[in-house]
Scaffold this motif. Structure first.
Motif, PDB file in Angstrom:
ATOM      1  N   THR A  57      37.350  47.970  39.549  1.00 49.98           N
ATOM      2  CA  THR A  57      38.727  47.466  39.587  1.00 49.98           C
ATOM      3  C   THR A  57      39.052  46.392  38.545  1.00 49.98           C
ATOM      4  N   LYS A  58      38.026  45.614  38.111  1.00 44.72           N
ATOM      5  CA  LYS A  58      38.235  44.450  37.232  1.00 44.72           C
ATOM      6  C   LYS A  58      39.231  43.463  37.846  1.00 44.72           C
ATOM      7  N   ASP A  59      39.312  43.469  39.180  1.00 42.82           N
ATOM      8  CA  ASP A  59      40.263  42.613  39.891  1.00 42.82           C
ATOM      9  C   ASP A  59      39.511  41.555  40.688  1.00 42.82           C
ATOM     10  N   PHE A  60      39.747  40.287  40.348  1.00 38.08           N
ATOM     11  CA  PHE A  60      39.007  39.203  40.996  1.00 38.08           C
ATOM     12  C   PHE A  60      39.484  38.953  42.427  1.00 38.08           C
ATOM     13  N   ASN A  61      40.693  39.304  42.746  1.00 37.61           N
ATOM     14  CA  ASN A  61      41.147  39.192  44.136  1.00 37.61           C
ATOM     15  C   ASN A  61      40.335  40.131  45.032  1.00 37.61           C
ATOM     16  N   THR A  62      40.076  41.333  44.517  1.00 35.70           N
ATOM     17  CA  THR A  62      39.302  42.315  45.272  1.00 35.70           C
ATOM     18  C   THR A  62      37.857  41.860  45.455  1.00 35.70           C
ATOM     19  N   ILE A  63      37.234  41.363  44.373  1.00 35.22           N
ATOM     20  CA  ILE A  63      35.826  40.967  44.496  1.00 35.22           C
ATOM     21  C   ILE A  63      35.681  39.710  45.352  1.00 35.22           C
ATOM     22  N   ASP A  64      36.709  38.873  45.387  1.00 36.17           N
ATOM     23  CA  ASP A  64      36.624  37.700  46.253  1.00 36.17           C
ATOM     24  C   ASP A  64      36.621  38.097  47.727  1.00 36.17           C
ATOM     25  N   ARG A  65      37.329  39.163  48.047  1.00 33.60           N
ATOM     26  CA  ARG A  65      37.299  39.657  49.430  1.00 33.60           C
ATOM     27  C   ARG A  65      35.902  40.158  49.780  1.00 33.60           C
ATOM     28  N   GLU A  66      35.223  40.789  48.806  1.00 34.60           N
ATOM     29  CA  GLU A  66      33.842  41.233  49.020  1.00 34.60           C
ATOM     30  C   GLU A  66      32.921  40.034  49.227  1.00 34.60           C
ATOM     31  N   LYS A  67      33.120  38.999  48.418  1.00 31.38           N
ATOM     32  CA  LYS A  67      32.294  37.787  48.561  1.00 31.38           C
ATOM     33  C   LYS A  67      32.516  37.129  49.918  1.00 31.38           C
ATOM     34  N   LYS A  68      33.755  37.139  50.375  1.00 30.66           N
ATOM     35  CA  LYS A  68      34.056  36.547  51.680  1.00 30.66           C
ATOM     36  C   LYS A  68      33.328  37.292  52.796  1.00 30.66           C
ATOM     37  N   LEU A  69      33.262  38.617  52.686  1.00 30.05           N
ATOM     38  CA  LEU A  69      32.541  39.411  53.683  1.00 30.05           C
ATOM     39  C   LEU A  69      31.053  39.052  53.690  1.00 30.05           C
ATOM     40  N   ILE A  70      30.483  38.881  52.501  1.00 31.23           N
ATOM     41  CA  ILE A  70      29.063  38.528  52.393  1.00 31.23           C
ATOM     42  C   ILE A  70      28.819  37.150  52.993  1.00 31.23           C
ATOM     43  N   PHE A 168      32.961  31.402  44.436  1.00 27.65           N
ATOM     44  CA  PHE A 168      33.836  31.774  45.553  1.00 27.65           C
ATOM     45  C   PHE A 168      34.107  30.581  46.458  1.00 27.65           C
ATOM     46  N   LYS A 169      33.049  29.823  46.811  1.00 30.91           N
ATOM     47  CA  LYS A 169      33.230  28.665  47.683  1.00 30.91           C
ATOM     48  C   LYS A 169      34.079  27.599  47.008  1.00 30.91           C
ATOM     49  N   ALA A 170      33.962  27.486  45.701  1.00 28.02           N
ATOM     50  CA  ALA A 170      34.747  26.489  44.966  1.00 28.02           C
ATOM     51  C   ALA A 170      36.229  26.859  44.914  1.00 28.02           C
ATOM     52  N   THR A 171      36.524  28.155  44.951  1.00 29.28           N
ATOM     53  CA  THR A 171      37.922  28.611  44.877  1.00 29.28           C
ATOM     54  C   THR A 171      38.459  29.022  46.240  1.00 29.28           C
ATOM     55  N   ASP A 172      37.614  28.950  47.272  1.00 29.67           N
ATOM     56  CA  ASP A 172      38.012  29.379  48.615  1.00 29.67           C
ATOM     57  C   ASP A 172      39.250  28.611  49.085  1.00 29.67           C
ATOM     58  N   GLY A 173      40.224  29.333  49.573  1.00 30.51           N
ATOM     59  CA  GLY A 173      41.450  28.699  50.056  1.00 30.51           C
ATOM     60  C   GLY A 173      42.569  28.678  49.036  1.00 30.51           C
ATOM     61  N   ASN A 174      42.253  29.040  47.793  1.00 30.31           N
ATOM     62  CA  ASN A 174      43.289  29.081  46.758  1.00 30.31           C
ATOM     63  C   ASN A 174      44.185  30.298  46.988  1.00 30.31           C
ATOM     64  N   LYS A 175      45.459  30.065  47.162  1.00 25.94           N
ATOM     65  CA  LYS A 175      46.389  31.130  47.538  1.00 25.94           C
ATOM     66  C   LYS A 175      47.042  31.814  46.337  1.00 25.94           C
ATOM     67  N   ASP A 177      47.091  33.908  42.504  1.00 30.43           N
ATOM     68  CA  ASP A 177      46.417  35.078  41.949  1.00 30.43           C
ATOM     69  C   ASP A 177      45.117  34.615  41.298  1.00 30.43           C
ATOM     70  N   LEU A 178      43.996  35.089  41.783  1.00 27.37           N
ATOM     71  CA  LEU A 178      42.696  34.613  41.314  1.00 27.37           C
ATOM     72  C   LEU A 178      42.317  35.145  39.938  1.00 27.37           C
ATOM     73  N   ASN A 179      43.024  36.162  39.452  1.00 26.74           N
ATOM     74  CA  ASN A 179      42.677  36.728  38.147  1.00 26.74           C
ATOM     75  C   ASN A 179      42.830  35.701  37.030  1.00 26.74           C
ATOM     76  N   GLU A 180      43.929  34.955  37.038  1.00 28.16           N
ATOM     77  CA  GLU A 180      44.138  33.943  36.005  1.00 28.16           C
ATOM     78  C   GLU A 180      43.146  32.793  36.153  1.00 28.16           C
ATOM     79  N   LEU A 181      42.847  32.431  37.401  1.00 26.72           N
ATOM     80  CA  LEU A 181      41.906  31.347  37.671  1.00 26.72           C
ATOM     81  C   LEU A 181      40.515  31.703  37.153  1.00 26.72           C
TER      82      LEU A 181
END
Length: 294
Positions: A57-70, A168-175, A177-181
């Motif tokens: 996907t090259k989408d960081f919002n998607t991979i952050d959801r995966e990291k949250k599950l882990i 992920f923990k450092a950006t956790d809670g950021n509402k 779009d994570l792609n630019e971040l």
């Protein structure tokens, strides 16, 4: 290397391995390209399902959801530990990213729970270490090839097993779009303490290469200041001191004092930084993406 394989790149690692072995720079344009790719790996991390999602996907919002599950799975495992250690393990896990953001990254019992001692956390720390959720770096009081005889287990630093999870923990809670971040992080344009991520990454690489994580805290007679070598490696009858610099790397007081104090115990010292490879006397400055070859 596996991250590059996932992206279809099988040429970069052999190229930089040869440069490392010859102690030669790779050239500025190539270095910048490889460093950006390495920072991309730091941001994504090495968890297979996360990498798979990123490649797809090259989408960081998607991979952050995966990291949250882990991360949730790790916390669920923690909850299965018998009381009262489960609360201590959970508290340590929450505290590690906070401690890595400090100038003194060493583990502090009081940061986890007020008026506590290191002895209170021996079992929880051992559980986290053996579960490979964190990587523990222990202080060595006398740096030598048989340094395991001089380990001070009460003076430690803790690192998250995967730097992608730390990001992920450092950006956790950021509402937002994570792609630019994330892209700002990859290109070094994010105003953050990069030292915590780079040191965590080096700890992760050294652990993956089979090294026991060891550091050295020391003083010198003419100063009351405490000095610290980030990592100590063993090589035959010698030791290899390693310093990690996310910013300016030309000054390294701790390494200079170490070299003066322990003459004869090392053949080569390494400073891991964000610039290309160069060698000055017994100090070799290597880009962080060459850490895997140590």
């Amino acid at each position: 290397e596996e991250f590059l394989w996932a992206l279809g790149d099988e040429t970069t690692i052999p190229f930089i391995r040869k440069a490392f072995e010859k102690r030669e720079p790779v050239s500025d344009p190539i270095h910048r390209k490889i460093l950006n790719r390495y920072r991309e790996y730091m941001a994504v991390g090495g968890m297979p399902q996360v990498v798979s999602q990123y490649v797809r996907t090259k989408d960081f919002n998607t991979i952050d959801r995966e990291k949250k599950l882990i991360w949730t799975l790790y916390n669920n495992d923690v909850e299965k530990i018998p009381q009262p250690n489960d609360t201590k393990v959970s508290a340590i896990l929450k505290t590690v990213p906070f401690l890595l953001g400090k100038k003194n990254k060493r583990f502090s019992p009081n940061a986890v729970k007020k008026d506590s001692r290191m002895d209170d956390f021996d079992n929880p720390l051992e559980w986290l270490d053996q579960s490979h959720i964190i990587n523990i770096c222990k202080n060595v009081t006398d740096p030598s090839p048989i340094m395991e005889l001089d380990v001070d287990a009460h003076s430690i630093k803790c690192y998250i097993l995967d730097t992608g999870l730390l990001v992920f923990k450092a950006t956790d809670g950021n509402k937002t779009d994570l792609n630019e971040l994330y892209k700002s992080f990859i290109f070094g344009k994010l105003s953050v303490n990069e030292g915590m991520f780079f040191e965590n990454m080096v700890a992760q690489e050294l652990t993956a290469s089979g090294h026991e994580l060891r550091m050295h805290l020391f003083t010198i007679p003419e100063s009351t200041k405490n000095y610290e070598i980030d990592f100590l490696l063993k090589k035959g009858k010698k030791i290899i001191p390693v310093e990690v610099k996310s910013g300016k790397s030309s000054t390294h007081a701790s390494l200079d004092h170490f070299m003066s104090k322990y003459k004869g115990r090392y053949d080569e010292c390494f400073v891991i930084h964000t610039k290309d490879l160069r060698k000055e006397g017994k100090v070799t400055y290597i880009p962080i993406y060459m850490t895997m070859f140590l």
